[in-house]
Design a protein around this motif. Structure first.
Motif, PDB file in Angstrom:
ATOM      1  N   PRO A  25       1.433   5.813 -13.715  1.00 38.84           N
ATOM      2  CA  PRO A  25       1.459   6.485 -12.423  1.00 38.84           C
ATOM      3  C   PRO A  25       2.682   6.081 -11.632  1.00 38.84           C
ATOM      4  O   PRO A  25       3.133   4.945 -11.692  1.00 38.84           O
ATOM      5  N   GLY A  28       3.398   6.167  -4.490  1.00 36.75           N
ATOM      6  CA  GLY A  28       2.424   5.335  -3.798  1.00 36.75           C
ATOM      7  C   GLY A  28       1.064   5.968  -3.643  1.00 36.75           C
ATOM      8  O   GLY A  28       0.137   5.345  -3.126  1.00 36.75           O
ATOM      9  N   ARG A  29       0.915   7.198  -4.096  1.00 31.79           N
ATOM     10  CA  ARG A  29      -0.365   7.893  -3.932  1.00 31.79           C
ATOM     11  C   ARG A  29      -1.412   7.261  -4.850  1.00 31.79           C
ATOM     12  O   ARG A  29      -1.136   6.940  -5.995  1.00 31.79           O
ATOM     13  N   HIS A  30      -2.596   7.076  -4.349  1.00 34.47           N
ATOM     14  CA  HIS A  30      -3.638   6.435  -5.154  1.00 34.47           C
ATOM     15  C   HIS A  30      -4.991   6.976  -4.729  1.00 34.47           C
ATOM     16  O   HIS A  30      -5.110   7.640  -3.672  1.00 34.47           O
ATOM     17  N   PRO A  31      -6.027   6.680  -5.521  1.00 35.21           N
ATOM     18  CA  PRO A  31      -7.371   7.102  -5.107  1.00 35.21           C
ATOM     19  C   PRO A  31      -7.703   6.523  -3.739  1.00 35.21           C
ATOM     20  O   PRO A  31      -7.234   5.445  -3.385  1.00 35.21           O
ATOM     21  N   VAL A  32      -8.538   7.206  -3.018  1.00 36.23           N
ATOM     22  CA  VAL A  32      -8.805   6.819  -1.642  1.00 36.23           C
ATOM     23  C   VAL A  32      -9.439   5.428  -1.588  1.00 36.23           C
ATOM     24  O   VAL A  32     -10.326   5.088  -2.368  1.00 36.23           O
ATOM     25  N   ASN A  33      -8.910   4.618  -0.681  1.00 38.39           N
ATOM     26  CA  ASN A  33      -9.481   3.303  -0.412  1.00 38.39           C
ATOM     27  C   ASN A  33     -10.390   3.460   0.803  1.00 38.39           C
ATOM     28  O   ASN A  33      -9.933   3.554   1.950  1.00 38.39           O
ATOM     29  N   HIS A  36     -10.197   0.869   3.784  1.00 37.53           N
ATOM     30  CA  HIS A  36      -9.072   1.053   4.693  1.00 37.53           C
ATOM     31  C   HIS A  36      -9.249   2.313   5.538  1.00 37.53           C
ATOM     32  O   HIS A  36      -8.910   2.330   6.720  1.00 37.53           O
ATOM     33  N   LEU A  37      -9.780   3.349   4.912  1.00 34.65           N
ATOM     34  CA  LEU A  37      -9.995   4.596   5.656  1.00 34.65           C
ATOM     35  C   LEU A  37     -10.969   4.370   6.814  1.00 34.65           C
ATOM     36  O   LEU A  37     -10.729   4.787   7.954  1.00 34.65           O
TER      37      LEU A  37
END
Lengths: 93, 431
Positions: A25, A28-33, A36-37
């Motif tokens: 990959p 910086g895009r990644h599955p949602v954390n 943090h959200l």
């Protein structure tokens, strides 16, 4: 122009750069954390609540309602995202 | 560092109390710890029993004494004294106990990496300073309940220690797996990086250890956001400060609100892009500051002491209020006729109310304490939680048309007294 297959230090023409990682990959895009959200939304809602107090939209005892609201907002969004992510994972092949 | 070892936690490295710069023993001739060494808290360790600095509770004072290279008794006295300054000593000790690793085991109660531990220790020191200032300068009440919440959050964050231990175990396990995974020439790739969750293959060259046997969390991808966020907060706070100095009407809570807003936005961004580690703790600190400053702004508490004994009803207001303090109202000097038909209301949050009424007036009195406290209305009293008494006392005159006075005294917490002139407690009224 430098031959990409020639080692610049040794001049060894057989040197081959290491292959890039397969399917690695990038960006910086990644599955949602979700943690943090949630906390990000809590903090932003706290600032919004402060804005309501500062502009006298909410006064007196009504201010007590503002303390739990950020947690409700952040928690609700977090739960919703977690559920959606779970459904998508189960639906993925 | 001359006094603090820099051995990594868990290495079990022993510490020497002697300065390395002086092979024969401690050098007493000059400063032995530089400023940079004092700032660097990564090597700070709690002492164990038998250490030269000693250990009385958890070894925090001994560890601090070793770090600063001063007599441990100085640290211990300072911590005890600071307990009486807003509990700062208690806060510092608790933070040290929770965060600083023990010298032999290298383990702390709340486990986190050295950088995070440094950061949180600095926050604890800042909070202690705030407690000292709020206690000595007399600013606002320190938000202890919120601080307790913050400590609980710290303990939760300590769960990160499990991840660190997992990573350390993976590192040690890696070596054995490298030998087993090499091909005959010893240069073949080692199949270590098949991601268990994503199935992504990573070709890793032999001889270069991975940072962890298990690939990193797929959510920890991209640039760190902590530094840029700090920079953005600093820049925004500076601009806000400039606007404040230039004459703009900036409310005090705007400063923490701005910081919390930026941190919140960075966290929302970091939930999908980049790594937002460390921002949650920073945001919680900012939120504490925001709530505290709003509370100080909205609940501007100043103690009020009301003490009056007027000679005429003209000198008596219909209502007296206070947040914190006391009210002593003596009505015995007012001619009874002037009190006829008057209603006196005294309303306070925390404190005491004492009202002394004259004999020649019929008094319809009601006293109440909504929270914990005591109510005394003439010859009756009641204590506990949510106490209330209503009494009517006749005038001490033969006249059938005695003046009538209504008295209503209410507190949230404290003591309410509505007394006759001849009551023993009434003699202590401020007359």
């Amino acid at each position: 122009m430098t031959d990409p297959l020639t080692d610049p230090l040794t001049g060894d023409g057989d040197a081959v750069p290491p292959p890039p990682p397969i399917h690695a990959p990038t960006g910086g895009r990644h599955p949602v954390n979700i943690g943090h959200l949630v906390m990000g939304l809590v903090f932003l809602t706290f600032v919004g609540a402060w804005g309501l107090v500062q502009t006298d939209v909410v006064t007196g005892d009504d201010m007590h309602w503002l303390l739990p609201i950020p947690w409700v907002v952040g928690g609700a969004v977090g739960v919703a995202v977690a559920v959606v992510a779970g459904v998508r994972r189960r639906g993925a092949p | 560092m001359s006094t603090t070892p820099t051995a990594p936690p868990g290495s079990g490295g022993s510490e020497s109390p002697e300065s390395p710069g002086s092979p024969g023993g401690p050098d007493d001739r000059g400063p032995r710890v530089s400023t940079d060494e004092i700032r660097d808290l990564t090597g700070l360790r709690r002492t164990v029993r038998g250490a030269p600095e000693g250990r009385h509770i958890a070894g925090v004072a001994g560890g601090l004494a070793r770090h600063f290279d001063i007599d441990p008794i100085v640290i211990r006295i300072a911590l005890v004294v600071l307990v009486f300054f807003g509990g700062a000593g208690l806060l510092l000790y608790a933070a040290g106990w929770l965060l600083i690793p023990e010298e032999e085991s290298g383990h702390s109660v709340v486990r986190m990496d050295a950088r995070s531990r440094n950061f949180v220790l600095y926050i604890a020191a800042a909070l202690a300073l705030l407690a000292i200032l709020s206690d000595t300068v007399g600013g606002y009440h320190f938000p202890w309940p919120l601080l307790v919440v913050g400590l609980v959050v710290l303990v939760v964050l300590g769960r990160r220690g499990r991840l660190l231990r997992w990573s350390e175990a993976a590192q040690s396990d890696w070596a054995s797996r490298t030998g087993a995974g090499k091909d005959a020439s010893g240069t073949g790739p080692v199949d270590l990086a098949k991601h268990p969750r994503t199935g992504v293959d990573h070709e890793l060259p032999a001889g270069e250890p991975p940072t962890s046997r298990l690939p990193r969390d797929p959510r920890k991808r991209g640039p760190r956001l902590f530094g840029p966020t700090i920079a953005a907060v600093a820049l925004a706070e500076g601009i806000l400060g400039l606007a404040d100095v230039a004459g703009a009407d900036i409310a005090d809570p705007a400063y923490p609100a701005l910081a919390v807003g930026i941190i919140g936005a960075a966290l929302v961004l970091g939930s999908l892009w980049g790594r937002a580690g460390g921002l949650v703790a920073l945001g919680l600190v900012g939120t504490l500051a925001l709530v505290g400053s709003v509370a100080a702004q909205e609940w501007d508490v100043t103690a009020r002491h009301i003490s009056i004994a007027p000679y005429s009803a003209a000198g008596l207001d219909a209502r007296y209020e206070f947040d914190l303090g006391d009210a002593k109202i003596d009505l015995t000097r007012i001619p009874p006729a002037e009190l006829d038909g008057r209603t006196l209301t005294v309303d306070g949050d925390v404190g005491s109310i004492r009202i002394v009424v004259p004999d020649g007036v019929e008094v319809r009195a009601r006293g109440s304490v909504d929270g914990p406290g005591e109510v005394q209305v003439f010859d009756q009293s009641r204590g506990g939680f949510d106490s209330s008494l209503t009494r009517t006392r006749s005038a001490a005159t033969a006249s059938t048309a005695a003046p009538v006075l209504t008295v209503d005294a209410t507190l949230d917490v404290g003591r309410v007294q509505i007394l006759d002139d001849d009551d023993p407690d009434a003699g202590r009224s401020n007359r």
